[in-house]
Scaffold this motif. Structure first.
Motif, PDB file in Angstrom:
ATOM      1  N   GLN A 130      -7.094 -13.378  16.126  1.00 29.27           N
ATOM      2  CA  GLN A 130      -7.063 -12.167  16.948  1.00 29.27           C
ATOM      3  C   GLN A 130      -6.024 -11.159  16.496  1.00 29.27           C
ATOM      4  N   GLY A 131      -5.089 -11.545  15.656  1.00 28.41           N
ATOM      5  CA  GLY A 131      -4.080 -10.614  15.189  1.00 28.41           C
ATOM      6  C   GLY A 131      -3.076 -10.272  16.277  1.00 28.41           C
ATOM      7  N   THR A 132      -2.245  -9.282  15.970  1.00 30.96           N
ATOM      8  CA  THR A 132      -1.253  -8.814  16.932  1.00 30.96           C
ATOM      9  C   THR A 132      -1.295  -7.286  16.970  1.00 30.96           C
ATOM     10  N   GLN A 133      -1.350  -6.737  18.156  1.00 31.58           N
ATOM     11  CA  GLN A 133      -1.504  -5.299  18.327  1.00 31.58           C
ATOM     12  C   GLN A 133      -0.172  -4.584  18.146  1.00 31.58           C
ATOM     13  N   VAL A 134      -0.183  -3.559  17.311  1.00 26.92           N
ATOM     14  CA  VAL A 134       0.969  -2.671  17.161  1.00 26.92           C
ATOM     15  C   VAL A 134       0.532  -1.278  17.594  1.00 26.92           C
ATOM     16  N   THR A 135       1.228  -0.740  18.562  1.00 29.17           N
ATOM     17  CA  THR A 135       0.929   0.594  19.062  1.00 29.17           C
ATOM     18  C   THR A 135       2.169   1.461  18.923  1.00 29.17           C
ATOM     19  N   VAL A 136       2.028   2.548  18.187  1.00 31.67           N
ATOM     20  CA  VAL A 136       3.130   3.484  17.988  1.00 31.67           C
ATOM     21  C   VAL A 136       2.784   4.760  18.741  1.00 31.67           C
ATOM     22  N   SER A 137       3.560   5.026  19.770  1.00 33.09           N
ATOM     23  CA  SER A 137       3.252   6.156  20.632  1.00 33.09           C
ATOM     24  C   SER A 137       4.501   6.592  21.375  1.00 33.09           C
ATOM     25  N   SER A 138       4.573   7.883  21.623  1.00 33.73           N
ATOM     26  CA  SER A 138       5.686   8.401  22.411  1.00 33.73           C
ATOM     27  C   SER A 138       5.306   8.490  23.887  1.00 33.73           C
ATOM     28  N   ALA A 189       0.846  -1.180   0.000  1.00 30.72           N
ATOM     29  CA  ALA A 189       0.000   0.000   0.000  1.00 30.72           C
ATOM     30  C   ALA A 189       0.889   1.239   0.000  1.00 30.72           C
ATOM     31  N   ASP A 190       0.406   2.301  -0.603  1.00 32.59           N
ATOM     32  CA  ASP A 190       1.202   3.526  -0.688  1.00 32.59           C
ATOM     33  C   ASP A 190       1.604   4.034   0.696  1.00 32.59           C
ATOM     34  N   SER A 191       0.749   3.822   1.673  1.00 34.15           N
ATOM     35  CA  SER A 191       0.997   4.348   3.015  1.00 34.15           C
ATOM     36  C   SER A 191       2.187   3.699   3.707  1.00 34.15           C
ATOM     37  N   VAL A 192       2.619   2.529   3.244  1.00 33.91           N
ATOM     38  CA  VAL A 192       3.719   1.829   3.916  1.00 33.91           C
ATOM     39  C   VAL A 192       4.899   1.595   2.981  1.00 33.91           C
ATOM     40  N   LYS A 193       4.755   1.955   1.726  1.00 36.15           N
ATOM     41  CA  LYS A 193       5.809   1.699   0.746  1.00 36.15           C
ATOM     42  C   LYS A 193       7.094   2.400   1.158  1.00 36.15           C
ATOM     43  N   GLY A 194       8.179   1.655   1.127  1.00 34.95           N
ATOM     44  CA  GLY A 194       9.472   2.201   1.512  1.00 34.95           C
ATOM     45  C   GLY A 194       9.784   2.057   2.985  1.00 34.95           C
ATOM     46  N   ARG A 195       8.783   1.697   3.779  1.00 38.28           N
ATOM     47  CA  ARG A 195       8.991   1.530   5.233  1.00 38.28           C
ATOM     48  C   ARG A 195       8.785   0.082   5.675  1.00 38.28           C
ATOM     49  N   PHE A 196       7.858  -0.620   5.035  1.00 35.90           N
ATOM     50  CA  PHE A 196       7.543  -2.001   5.412  1.00 35.90           C
ATOM     51  C   PHE A 196       8.100  -2.949   4.359  1.00 35.90           C
ATOM     52  N   THR A 197       8.493  -4.127   4.803  1.00 41.46           N
ATOM     53  CA  THR A 197       8.969  -5.171   3.896  1.00 41.46           C
ATOM     54  C   THR A 197       8.313  -6.489   4.270  1.00 41.46           C
ATOM     55  N   TYR A 218       6.593 -12.821   7.117  1.00 42.53           N
ATOM     56  CA  TYR A 218       7.060 -11.767   8.020  1.00 42.53           C
ATOM     57  C   TYR A 218       6.650 -10.387   7.489  1.00 42.53           C
ATOM     58  N   LEU A 219       6.595  -9.443   8.402  1.00 41.85           N
ATOM     59  CA  LEU A 219       6.431  -8.046   8.026  1.00 41.85           C
ATOM     60  C   LEU A 219       7.407  -7.231   8.858  1.00 41.85           C
ATOM     61  N   GLN A 220       8.448  -6.750   8.201  1.00 44.62           N
ATOM     62  CA  GLN A 220       9.404  -5.861   8.848  1.00 44.62           C
ATOM     63  C   GLN A 220       8.892  -4.439   8.709  1.00 44.62           C
ATOM     64  N   MET A 221       8.696  -3.776   9.831  1.00 48.91           N
ATOM     65  CA  MET A 221       8.135  -2.431   9.826  1.00 48.91           C
ATOM     66  C   MET A 221       9.161  -1.468  10.404  1.00 48.91           C
ATOM     67  N   ASN A 222       9.608  -0.549   9.580  1.00 49.42           N
ATOM     68  CA  ASN A 222      10.584   0.457   9.991  1.00 49.42           C
ATOM     69  C   ASN A 222       9.960   1.849   9.920  1.00 49.42           C
ATOM     70  N   SER A 223      10.614   2.795  10.558  1.00 50.55           N
ATOM     71  CA  SER A 223      10.151   4.194  10.541  1.00 50.55           C
ATOM     72  C   SER A 223       8.663   4.275  10.877  1.00 50.55           C
ATOM     73  N   LEU A 224       8.289   3.599  11.928  1.00 51.03           N
ATOM     74  CA  LEU A 224       6.870   3.521  12.290  1.00 51.03           C
ATOM     75  C   LEU A 224       6.321   4.882  12.674  1.00 51.03           C
ATOM     76  N   LYS A 225       5.062   5.077  12.315  1.00 54.69           N
ATOM     77  CA  LYS A 225       4.363   6.318  12.587  1.00 54.69           C
ATOM     78  C   LYS A 225       3.170   6.042  13.504  1.00 54.69           C
ATOM     79  N   VAL A 226       2.704   7.079  14.151  1.00 55.07           N
ATOM     80  CA  VAL A 226       1.547   6.928  15.030  1.00 55.07           C
ATOM     81  C   VAL A 226       0.371   6.318  14.272  1.00 55.07           C
ATOM     82  N   GLU A 227       0.219   6.711  13.013  1.00 52.80           N
ATOM     83  CA  GLU A 227      -0.904   6.222  12.217  1.00 52.80           C
ATOM     84  C   GLU A 227      -0.772   4.766  11.801  1.00 52.80           C
ATOM     85  N   ASP A 228       0.348   4.131  12.108  1.00 58.23           N
ATOM     86  CA  ASP A 228       0.489   2.693  11.873  1.00 58.23           C
ATOM     87  C   ASP A 228      -0.134   1.877  13.000  1.00 58.23           C
TER      88      ASP A 228
END
Length: 114
Positions: free
Chosen positions: A106-114, A60-68, A79-89
């Protein structure tokens, strides 16, 4: 019956990385186009990446260049390697067949927050 089990989610700061894994219970997994999906609160589930049995990928355009997305057919795992994660991920991440999805787990929860 094929079962898919996602793992690897967690809490990470913006700019951080996570690696998600999805293990399939049967070797026929290697014949499937597999996708990683996500669903954020109040939003529809969306496809973020998929990979063919031979390893061709699409994002998807929203993850291109950041996810592999990648797969190890010998281990029945995608696998899904997720780099440069953003809050909106922030979302629950799921793996499934791209065509004729299996029962969603049930999936797996990813929370991006400071």
């Amino acid at each position: 019956q094929v079962q898919l089990v996602e793992s690897g989610g967690g809490l990470v700061q913006p700019g951080g990385s996570l690696r998600l894994s999805c293990a399939a219970s049967v070797s026929i997994f290697r014949l499937y186009v597999m996708g990683w999906y996500r669903q954020a609160p109040g939003k529809q589930r969306e496809l973020v990446a998929f990979i063919s049995p031979a390893g061709s990928t699409n994002y998807a355009d929203s993850v291109k260049g950041r996810f592999t997305i990648s797969r190890d057919n010998a281990k029945n795992t995608v696998y899904l390697q997720m780099n440069s994660l953003k809050v909106e991920d922030t979302a629950v991440y799921y793996c499934n067949r791209k065509t004729n999805p299996l029962n969603w787990r049930q999936g797996t929860q990813v929370t991006v927050s400071s």
